[in-house]
Design an enzyme around this catalytic site. Structure first.
Site, PDB file in Angstrom:
ATOM      1  N   ASP A 246      12.607  46.141 -17.444  1.00 36.62           N
ATOM      2  CA  ASP A 246      11.811  47.373 -17.356  1.00 36.62           C
ATOM      3  C   ASP A 246      12.466  48.573 -18.022  1.00 36.62           C
ATOM      4  O   ASP A 246      12.059  49.705 -17.778  1.00 36.62           O
ATOM      5  CB  ASP A 246      11.530  47.713 -15.883  1.00 36.62           C
ATOM      6  CG  ASP A 246      10.302  46.982 -15.355  1.00 36.62           C
ATOM      7  OD1 ASP A 246       9.486  46.526 -16.171  1.00 36.62           O
ATOM      8  OD2 ASP A 246      10.180  46.864 -14.123  1.00 36.62           O
ATOM      9  N   LYS A 249      10.640  51.587 -19.317  1.00 38.60           N
ATOM     10  CA  LYS A 249      10.026  52.597 -18.439  1.00 38.60           C
ATOM     11  C   LYS A 249      10.709  53.954 -18.574  1.00 38.60           C
ATOM     12  O   LYS A 249      10.192  54.952 -18.060  1.00 38.60           O
ATOM     13  CB  LYS A 249      10.073  52.138 -16.973  1.00 38.60           C
ATOM     14  CG  LYS A 249       9.030  51.088 -16.625  1.00 38.60           C
ATOM     15  CD  LYS A 249       9.083  50.731 -15.138  1.00 38.60           C
ATOM     16  CE  LYS A 249       8.065  49.679 -14.766  1.00 38.60           C
ATOM     17  NZ  LYS A 249       8.268  49.202 -13.363  1.00 38.60           N
TER      18      LYS A 249
HETATM   19  P1  C2E Z   1       1.881  45.295 -13.954  1.00 40.49           P
HETATM   20  O1  C2E Z   1       0.611  45.222 -13.189  1.00 40.49           O
HETATM   21  O2  C2E Z   1       1.805  45.115 -15.414  1.00 40.49           O
HETATM   22  O3  C2E Z   1       2.532  46.687 -13.647  1.00 40.49           O
HETATM   23  C1  C2E Z   1       3.633  47.132 -14.392  1.00 40.49           C
HETATM   24  C2  C2E Z   1       4.210  48.340 -13.750  1.00 40.49           C
HETATM   25  O4  C2E Z   1       3.203  49.367 -13.708  1.00 40.49           O
HETATM   26  C3  C2E Z   1       4.624  48.158 -12.305  1.00 40.49           C
HETATM   27  O5  C2E Z   1       5.902  47.571 -12.242  1.00 40.49           O
HETATM   28  C4  C2E Z   1       4.574  49.598 -11.815  1.00 40.49           C
HETATM   29  O6  C2E Z   1       5.717  50.313 -12.248  1.00 40.49           O
HETATM   30  C5  C2E Z   1       3.379  50.148 -12.535  1.00 40.49           C
HETATM   31  N1  C2E Z   1       2.159  50.029 -11.740  1.00 40.49           N
HETATM   32  C6  C2E Z   1       1.277  49.004 -11.716  1.00 40.49           C
HETATM   33  N2  C2E Z   1       0.259  49.256 -10.896  1.00 40.49           N
HETATM   34  C7  C2E Z   1       0.470  50.486 -10.388  1.00 40.49           C
HETATM   35  C8  C2E Z   1      -0.241  51.334  -9.469  1.00 40.49           C
HETATM   36  O7  C2E Z   1      -1.307  51.005  -8.952  1.00 40.49           O
HETATM   37  N3  C2E Z   1       0.304  52.558  -9.202  1.00 40.49           N
HETATM   38  C9  C2E Z   1       1.478  52.958  -9.746  1.00 40.49           C
HETATM   39  N4  C2E Z   1       1.964  54.161  -9.434  1.00 40.49           N
HETATM   40  N5  C2E Z   1       2.179  52.194 -10.608  1.00 40.49           N
HETATM   41  C10 C2E Z   1       1.696  50.968 -10.924  1.00 40.49           C
HETATM   42  P2  C2E Z   1       6.338  46.765 -10.959  1.00 40.49           P
HETATM   43  O8  C2E Z   1       6.116  47.586  -9.742  1.00 40.49           O
HETATM   44  O9  C2E Z   1       7.749  46.320 -11.230  1.00 40.49           O
HETATM   45  O10 C2E Z   1       5.392  45.510 -10.892  1.00 40.49           O
HETATM   46  C11 C2E Z   1       5.615  44.394 -11.714  1.00 40.49           C
HETATM   47  C12 C2E Z   1       4.436  43.458 -11.696  1.00 40.49           C
HETATM   48  O11 C2E Z   1       4.258  42.932 -10.388  1.00 40.49           O
HETATM   49  C13 C2E Z   1       3.110  44.103 -12.030  1.00 40.49           C
HETATM   50  O12 C2E Z   1       2.909  44.223 -13.412  1.00 40.49           O
HETATM   51  C14 C2E Z   1       2.138  43.080 -11.437  1.00 40.49           C
HETATM   52  O13 C2E Z   1       2.036  41.955 -12.276  1.00 40.49           O
HETATM   53  C15 C2E Z   1       2.850  42.662 -10.191  1.00 40.49           C
HETATM   54  N6  C2E Z   1       2.352  43.432  -9.047  1.00 40.49           N
HETATM   55  C16 C2E Z   1       2.879  44.514  -8.475  1.00 40.49           C
HETATM   56  N7  C2E Z   1       2.140  44.931  -7.449  1.00 40.49           N
HETATM   57  C17 C2E Z   1       1.081  44.102  -7.376  1.00 40.49           C
HETATM   58  C18 C2E Z   1      -0.061  44.008  -6.498  1.00 40.49           C
HETATM   59  O14 C2E Z   1      -0.241  44.817  -5.575  1.00 40.49           O
HETATM   60  N8  C2E Z   1      -0.928  42.992  -6.731  1.00 40.49           N
HETATM   61  C19 C2E Z   1      -0.760  42.097  -7.729  1.00 40.49           C
HETATM   62  N9  C2E Z   1      -1.646  41.099  -7.898  1.00 40.49           N
HETATM   63  N10 C2E Z   1       0.303  42.152  -8.574  1.00 40.49           N
HETATM   64  C20 C2E Z   1       1.196  43.146  -8.387  1.00 40.49           C
HETATM   65 FE    FE Z   2       7.588  45.515 -16.306  1.00 43.78          FE
HETATM   66 FE    FE Z   3      10.220  45.178 -12.612  1.00 41.72          FE
END
Ligand code: C2E
Ligand code: FE
Ligand code: FE
Ligand code: SIN
Ligand code: SIN
Length: 386
Positions: A246, A249
């Site tokens: 990451d 970021k």
């Molecule tokens: P991703 O969906 O591609 O999200 C990448 C990054 O975008 C996340 O890294 C986070 O920093 C930000 N992000 C994504 N959605 C949100 C949001 O709704 N609000 C905010 N403020 N930021 C957001 P992170 O946290 O390391 O997550 C890595 C991956 O984990 C995500 O990639 C996704 O594939 C998965 N993930 C995280 N939370 C969820 C969830 O609640 N449901 C599902 N199905 N997958 C999740």
């Molecule tokens: Fe990432």
């Molecule tokens: Fe991460």
């Protein structure tokens, strides 16, 4: 960082069973068998293990210890030794200290009656040293790296010979160059690992207030790689590189990264840029660790079914390191609290991986997650967020 190895005693020392003096042919065969491996070892611990085994056989000694000098703390320690685990002594003590400080060979038939002998070591190990031969390991520009020590000649005569000294000097001279190179390589690797880990944390501090996310993703990735049967060195490489996923970021504004609620599509587009940004930051280096980190940064949001980003790669077109880090990263994201979501129950997390196996996630990596779940959960408990 560096561990010491106690080489098991294969055959116990006997006062009555003597070995023959090795013939010249024996000696060359022993050197020939070991020297190639000594020259090609990347890990200093393995290298010294080969060296100790070779030296013992070469001069029909009972034991061999390889000591490394730590000039910062003025100590000598056994990194590889027959029958004993790590021993530390002051640099100024004993025959080994004498050899290291003066850069001289030491050759003694009756250690107990030599004033330079450090009886403390025998007392600690329960060993009885009689004959002893110590050769300093000299690096380039006169720096002494440590010493090789063989103990108790196992022939009837019981003393080391001029032939022993000559042959040991020969192998020690070339082994020293290998040891020096290997130590240098390990230092470079360690430095890279530290820098990469720190950079990964920088990316993380931006998006989260607390937490061991980087540490956990590294360890999860390592478990996944090992469970999939990758060689140790490659699993280590993945562990080192995955914390960087990451790093891109750093370019994302706080207002988006730390937004408490759900992102709108515009904002999510900005976030998605972190995969390409991370890749651009890392791809310039030709060092293997940074190359692996560049791949991980670029491909950790690709999906097995081709619906991921930034390039919509499908299946094995996604590099294995990216597929492994994807599973480690999402597992951790789901199982932890984020500024935008609560932590999920474990049952729900496992459901997600069962459901998305072969869709979002590579099937083989997902299976490794299930197979390694015990270790995965142990890591999760060890590195909890405060
Ligand atoms: P991703 O969906 O591609 O999200 C990448 C990054 O975008 C996340 O890294 C986070 O920093 C930000 N992000 C994504 N959605 C949100 C949001 O709704 N609000 C905010 N403020 N930021 C957001 P992170 O946290 O390391 O997550 C890595 C991956 O984990 C995500 O990639 C996704 O594939 C998965 N993930 C995280 N939370 C969820 C969830 O609640 N449901 C599902 N199905 N997958 C999740
Ligand atoms: Fe990432
Ligand atoms: Fe991460
Ligand atoms: C051997 O000489 O092969 C084993 C004896 C020992 O290390 O004590
Ligand atoms: C990703 O490719 O990891 C993002 C899509 C998703 O949240 O499932």
């Amino acid at each position: 960082m560096m561990n010491s190895t106690a080489i098991p005693d294969e055959a116990p020392f006997s006062e009555t069973v003597f070995l023959n003096e090795p013939s010249t042919e024996d000696r060359y065969r022993i050197i020939y068998e070991h020297m190639g491996r000594i020259g090609s070892e990347r890990r200093v611990g393995n290298l010294l293990l080969h060296l100790a085994n070779m030296a013992r056989a070469l001069v029909a000694a009972d034991r061999c210890s390889v000591w490394l000098a730590d000039w910062e703390t003025d100590t000598l320690w056994t990194m590889a030794a027959h029958g004993v685990s790590e021993i530390r002594i002051p640099l100024s003590s004993g025959l080994v200290g004498y050899a290291v400080q003066n850069g001289l060979d030491v050759y003694i038939d009756d250690a107990q009656n030599d004033p330079r002998f450090n009886k403390e070591v025998d007392r600690r190990t329960g060993y009885h040293t009689r004959s002893i031969l110590v050769l300093p390991l000299c690096g380039s520009n006169g720096k002494v790296l440590g010493a090789l020590q063989v103990l108790n000649k196992r022939t009837r005569a019981g003393s080391f010979t001029q032939d022993d000294i000559r042959h040991l000097q020969m192998v020690v001279a070339s082994a020293s160059a290998s040891i020096e190179n290997t130590l240098l390589n390990e230092e470079i690797d360690d430095t890279q690992r530290e820098i990469i880990f720190t950079m990964g944390e920088v990316g993380e501090v931006r998006s989260r207030e607390t937490g061991n996310h980087v540490k956990r993703v590294a360890e999860y990735s390592h478990v996944l790689a090992r469970t999939m049967g990758l060689p140790q060195e490659e699993a280590d490489l993945i562990r080192t590189a995955s914390p960087m996923h990451d790093i891109g970021k750093v370019e994302i504004p706080d207002a988006i990264l730390k937004k408490p609620g759900k992102l709108d599509p515009e904002e999510f587009k900005v976030i998605q840029g972190h995969a390409e940004t991370g890749y651009q930051i890392l791809k310039k280096s030709s060092r293997p660790i940074l190359q692996a980190a560049a791949i991980v940064a670029h491909e950790h949001h690709e999906r097995w079914d081709g619906r991921g980003y930034p390039n919509g790669l499908v299946g094995e077109a996604i590099h294995l390191y990216g597929r492994i880090t994807a599973v480690a990263d999402v597992f951790d994201a789901l199982a932890s609290k984020r500024c935008y979501k609560e932590a999920w129950d474990l049952d729900r997390v496992w459901d997600e991986f069962h459901k998305e196996r072969g869709a979002h996630y590579c099937p083989a990596v997902t299976d490794a997650l299930f197979a390694g779940s015990e270790e995965i959960l142990r890591i999760r408990d060890t590195y909890q967020d405060n």
